[in-house]
Design a protein around this motif. Structure first.
Motif, PDB file in Angstrom:
ATOM      1  N   VAL A  16      -0.149 -26.296   5.915  1.00 56.15           N
ATOM      2  CA  VAL A  16       0.753 -26.181   7.055  1.00 56.15           C
ATOM      3  C   VAL A  16       0.712 -27.497   7.808  1.00 56.15           C
ATOM      4  CG1 VAL A  16       1.181 -24.916   9.183  1.00 56.15           C
ATOM      5  CG2 VAL A  16       0.339 -23.714   7.196  1.00 56.15           C
ATOM      6  N   LEU A  19       1.906 -29.918  14.753  1.00 53.43           N
ATOM      7  CA  LEU A  19       2.298 -31.017  15.644  1.00 53.43           C
ATOM      8  C   LEU A  19       1.401 -30.978  16.866  1.00 53.43           C
ATOM      9  CD1 LEU A  19       4.649 -33.145  16.052  1.00 53.43           C
ATOM     10  CD2 LEU A  19       5.599 -31.478  17.601  1.00 53.43           C
ATOM     11  N   ASP A  21       1.070 -32.887  20.693  1.00 52.04           N
ATOM     12  CA  ASP A  21       1.614 -33.836  21.657  1.00 52.04           C
ATOM     13  C   ASP A  21       0.467 -34.359  22.512  1.00 52.04           C
ATOM     14  OD1 ASP A  21       3.057 -35.315  23.362  1.00 52.04           O
ATOM     15  OD2 ASP A  21       4.343 -33.694  24.102  1.00 52.04           O
ATOM     16  N   LYS A 137       8.931 -35.089   9.844  1.00 55.82           N
ATOM     17  CA  LYS A 137       9.361 -34.125  10.860  1.00 55.82           C
ATOM     18  C   LYS A 137       9.807 -32.811  10.224  1.00 55.82           C
ATOM     19  CE  LYS A 137      11.547 -34.693  15.319  1.00 55.82           C
ATOM     20  NZ  LYS A 137      12.458 -35.523  16.088  1.00 55.82           N
ATOM     21  N   THR A 141       5.805 -27.042  10.966  1.00 57.92           N
ATOM     22  CA  THR A 141       6.139 -25.638  11.194  1.00 57.92           C
ATOM     23  C   THR A 141       5.322 -25.017  12.302  1.00 57.92           C
ATOM     24  OG1 THR A 141       4.584 -25.044   9.482  1.00 57.92           O
ATOM     25  CG2 THR A 141       6.893 -25.163   8.851  1.00 57.92           C
ATOM     26  N   ASN A 142       4.455 -25.774  12.936  1.00 59.75           N
ATOM     27  CA  ASN A 142       3.615 -25.181  13.975  1.00 59.75           C
ATOM     28  C   ASN A 142       3.241 -26.252  14.982  1.00 59.75           C
ATOM     29  OD1 ASN A 142       2.200 -23.188  15.247  1.00 59.75           O
ATOM     30  ND2 ASN A 142       0.297 -23.606  14.155  1.00 59.75           N
ATOM     31  N   GLN A 143       2.934 -25.808  16.191  1.00 59.54           N
ATOM     32  CA  GLN A 143       2.537 -26.763  17.222  1.00 59.54           C
ATOM     33  C   GLN A 143       1.204 -26.349  17.819  1.00 59.54           C
ATOM     34  OE1 GLN A 143       5.658 -27.925  19.779  1.00 59.54           O
ATOM     35  NE2 GLN A 143       4.467 -29.568  20.658  1.00 59.54           N
ATOM     36  N   ILE A 144       0.298 -27.308  17.919  1.00 59.66           N
ATOM     37  CA  ILE A 144      -1.009 -27.039  18.533  1.00 59.66           C
ATOM     38  C   ILE A 144      -0.852 -27.162  20.038  1.00 59.66           C
ATOM     39  CG2 ILE A 144      -3.411 -27.746  18.609  1.00 59.66           C
ATOM     40  CD1 ILE A 144      -2.996 -29.065  15.908  1.00 59.66           C
ATOM     41  N   ARG A 145      -1.440 -26.226  20.770  1.00 55.87           N
ATOM     42  CA  ARG A 145      -1.294 -26.258  22.228  1.00 55.87           C
ATOM     43  C   ARG A 145      -2.145 -27.375  22.814  1.00 55.87           C
ATOM     44  NH1 ARG A 145       1.747 -22.477  24.300  1.00 55.87           N
ATOM     45  NH2 ARG A 145       2.203 -20.661  22.988  1.00 55.87           N
ATOM     46  N   GLN A 146      -1.623 -27.961  23.908  1.00 54.72           N
ATOM     47  CA  GLN A 146      -2.357 -29.043  24.564  1.00 54.72           C
ATOM     48  C   GLN A 146      -3.546 -28.478  25.331  1.00 54.72           C
ATOM     49  OE1 GLN A 146       0.909 -30.562  26.804  1.00 54.72           O
ATOM     50  NE2 GLN A 146       1.118 -32.344  25.478  1.00 54.72           N
ATOM     51  N   ARG A 148      -4.480 -29.534  28.471  1.00 57.83           N
ATOM     52  CA  ARG A 148      -4.139 -29.434  29.894  1.00 57.83           C
ATOM     53  C   ARG A 148      -2.626 -29.545  30.068  1.00 57.83           C
ATOM     54  NH1 ARG A 148      -8.910 -31.577  32.879  1.00 57.83           N
ATOM     55  NH2 ARG A 148     -10.544 -31.404  31.316  1.00 57.83           N
ATOM     56  N   PRO A 149      -2.125 -28.938  31.138  1.00 58.61           N
ATOM     57  CA  PRO A 149      -0.688 -29.081  31.398  1.00 58.61           C
ATOM     58  C   PRO A 149      -0.354 -30.516  31.784  1.00 58.61           C
ATOM     59  CG  PRO A 149      -1.771 -27.971  33.204  1.00 58.61           C
ATOM     60  CD  PRO A 149      -2.793 -28.099  32.127  1.00 58.61           C
ATOM     61  N   PHE A 165      12.030 -28.623  48.188  1.00 55.61           N
ATOM     62  CA  PHE A 165      10.579 -28.476  48.265  1.00 55.61           C
ATOM     63  C   PHE A 165      10.161 -28.280  49.719  1.00 55.61           C
ATOM     64  CE2 PHE A 165       6.143 -29.579  47.920  1.00 55.61           C
ATOM     65  CZ  PHE A 165       5.807 -29.036  46.695  1.00 55.61           C
ATOM     66  N   PRO A 166       9.263 -27.290  49.993  1.00 59.65           N
ATOM     67  CA  PRO A 166       8.893 -27.003  51.397  1.00 59.65           C
ATOM     68  C   PRO A 166       8.230 -28.198  52.061  1.00 59.65           C
ATOM     69  CG  PRO A 166       7.476 -25.838  49.850  1.00 59.65           C
ATOM     70  CD  PRO A 166       8.607 -26.369  49.061  1.00 59.65           C
TER      71      PRO A 166
ATOM     72  N   PHE B 147      10.971 -28.387  16.738  1.00 56.43           N
ATOM     73  CA  PHE B 147       9.756 -29.088  17.161  1.00 56.43           C
ATOM     74  C   PHE B 147      10.095 -30.529  17.500  1.00 56.43           C
ATOM     75  CE2 PHE B 147       8.125 -25.684  14.469  1.00 56.43           C
ATOM     76  CZ  PHE B 147       7.230 -25.116  15.347  1.00 56.43           C
ATOM     77  N   LEU B 152       5.767 -24.248  23.563  1.00 57.98           N
ATOM     78  CA  LEU B 152       4.703 -23.999  22.579  1.00 57.98           C
ATOM     79  C   LEU B 152       3.552 -24.971  22.754  1.00 57.98           C
ATOM     80  CD1 LEU B 152       6.730 -23.346  19.346  1.00 57.98           C
ATOM     81  CD2 LEU B 152       5.281 -21.748  20.551  1.00 57.98           C
ATOM     82  N   SER B 153       3.829 -26.073  23.465  1.00 59.94           N
ATOM     83  CA  SER B 153       2.816 -27.102  23.628  1.00 59.94           C
ATOM     84  C   SER B 153       1.904 -26.824  24.823  1.00 59.94           C
ATOM     85  CB  SER B 153       3.502 -28.441  23.787  1.00 59.94           C
ATOM     86  OG  SER B 153       2.581 -29.443  24.043  1.00 59.94           O
ATOM     87  N   PRO B 155      -0.628 -25.102  27.473  1.00 60.00           N
ATOM     88  CA  PRO B 155      -1.735 -24.152  27.334  1.00 60.00           C
ATOM     89  C   PRO B 155      -1.314 -22.753  27.790  1.00 60.00           C
ATOM     90  CG  PRO B 155      -2.419 -26.079  28.567  1.00 60.00           C
ATOM     91  CD  PRO B 155      -0.976 -26.224  28.330  1.00 60.00           C
ATOM     92  N   PHE B 170       5.800 -19.980  50.907  1.00 59.60           N
ATOM     93  CA  PHE B 170       6.988 -20.487  51.597  1.00 59.60           C
ATOM     94  C   PHE B 170       8.206 -19.617  51.302  1.00 59.60           C
ATOM     95  CE2 PHE B 170      10.732 -23.307  51.478  1.00 59.60           C
ATOM     96  CZ  PHE B 170      10.748 -23.674  52.808  1.00 59.60           C
TER      97      PHE B 170
END
Lengths: 178, 187
Positions: A16, A19, A21, A137, A141-146, A148-149, A165-166, B147, B152-153, B155, B170
């Motif tokens: 498999v 991907l 990021d 590319k 077929t799959n993406q690995i989660r990061q 941290r956001p 935005f407040p 992709f 999907l990326s 967490p 707020f």
């Protein structure tokens, strides 16, 4: 082995393509996660003697984030083998020369130094930006989660969103913004 | 696995031609008993021939038994099987009981080559679920995804940030303000 069993074998050991990021991610913690997919440790059929590792495509390796002042303090050592051939390269210098190198070395270093390491590394594809060749590319077929956001920069927000935005306070009328 | 097993072929237990599932076919085709009529080393074999061989041949009519006397040689059993393999047992100075034991062993063997068994069991149906593959339990939604995909990326488990909490408060305040204004207008 019957034809059915043979196809079953191909199905079970199908590789498999994942991907990952690397934007704003710590390369040394990401390497731990990528290594598991490269070796096939996430599969229930894993065994050190069977060849069940997957491919991982890492994009945006030019935008990795190092902790603290690691860019200035982390040093990569290389020796040519000749007398006086030792060089010490700072992380930021190495990143300027090749933006994929820090990620590559991070993954290489988390793996055990056995004979399989070079072959496992061949299944890792790193790209400094999100410009991936079409041939690679189309396999993904799959993406690995990061880990941290990724925070969104202010200039990436639409002006209406910024307006909505407040606000805690308003600047005084005679205050000059510089 | 020890050093003596280095050149021993390995495999899984297997009956020749599913033998024994319908009926049992004795795999021993013929057995040749070679012995000396006078030598002391053949005494047990001679006793076996005198007392047990007729019963043996009578009980197992499918096995051809040859008896071959030869002068001043140590006795031996030579067994040939349906698959063409051949087993040889030297019976020098064996007692009658030992000869009976070896003959019975040769009779019950399948004649297959001796191998190192990788597993002590065999099953035609190793798994009822079917073997695992990377595609089982996979979300079919992933087949149509483009992709790289941002959702999907990200967490999965993220605690709420302070900014998001503030925005929620707020929003709540604004809702209550709007509703109180509406009430005032209604009055």
């Amino acid at each position: 082995m019957t034809a059915y069993k043979r196809v079953q074998q191909w199905n079970t050991f199908a590789r498999v393509w994942h991907l990952y990021d690397a934007t704003w991610q710590n390369p040394f913690e990401s390497a731990q996660r990528i290594m598991k997919y490269l070796k096939g440790l996430h599969k229930p059929i894993y065994h050190p003697l069977n060849d069940c590792g997957d491919h991982v495509v890492v994009i945006n390796s030019g935008e990795i984030a190092l902790l603290g002042d690691e860019w200035r303090k982390r040093v990569y050592f290389h020796h040519t083998g000749y007398p006086g051939g030792a060089t010490w390269t700072l992380a930021w210098e190495l990143h300027d020369k090749d933006p994929t190198m820090i990620m590559k070395k991070a993954v290489y270093n988390v793996m055990d130094g056995n004979l399989q390491r070079r072959y496992t590394m061949q299944r890792l594809h790193i790209y400094p930006d999100d410009d991936v060749p079409e041939k690679i590319k189309q396999n993904i077929t799959n993406q690995i989660r990061q880990l941290r956001p990724v925070p969104k920069r202010l200039d990436r927000y639409a002006p209406e969103e910024v307006q909505r935005f407040p606000k805690v306070m308003d600047w005084p009328k005679n205050y000059i913004l510089r | 696995m020890s050093n003596s097993h280095l050149f021993l072929p390995s495999g899984f237990p297997r009956a020749p031609l599913q033998n024994g599932i319908g009926r049992f076919v004795c795999q021993l085709q013929r057995i040749t008993i070679k012995f000396c009529k006078s030598n002391g080393s053949s005494r047990g074999v001679r006793e076996f021939i005198e007392k047990d061989l007729l019963d043996f041949a009578h009980n197992y009519p499918g096995i051809v038994v040859y008896v071959k006397p030869r002068r001043h040689h140590s006795p031996c059993l030579s067994a040939e099987y349906l698959n063409g393999e051949r087993q040889y047992v030297n019976c020098h100075n064996h007692s009658r009981d030992e000869v009976i034991k070896w003959v019975n062993l040769l009779r019950t063997e399948s004649g297959n080559q001796i191998i190192r068994l990788r597993k002590m069991w065999h099953t035609d149906c190793p798994s009822i679920q079917g073997p695992w593959s990377p595609f089982v339990n996979r979300d079919p939604h992933l087949n149509v995804v483009e992709f790289p995909n941002e959702s999907l990326s990200r967490p999965v488990y993220l605690p709420k940030t302070a900014t998001e909490q503030l925005k929620e408060i707020f929003e709540k305040q604004r809702q209550t303000n709007v509703s109180s204004l509406d009430e005032k207008q209604a009055e």
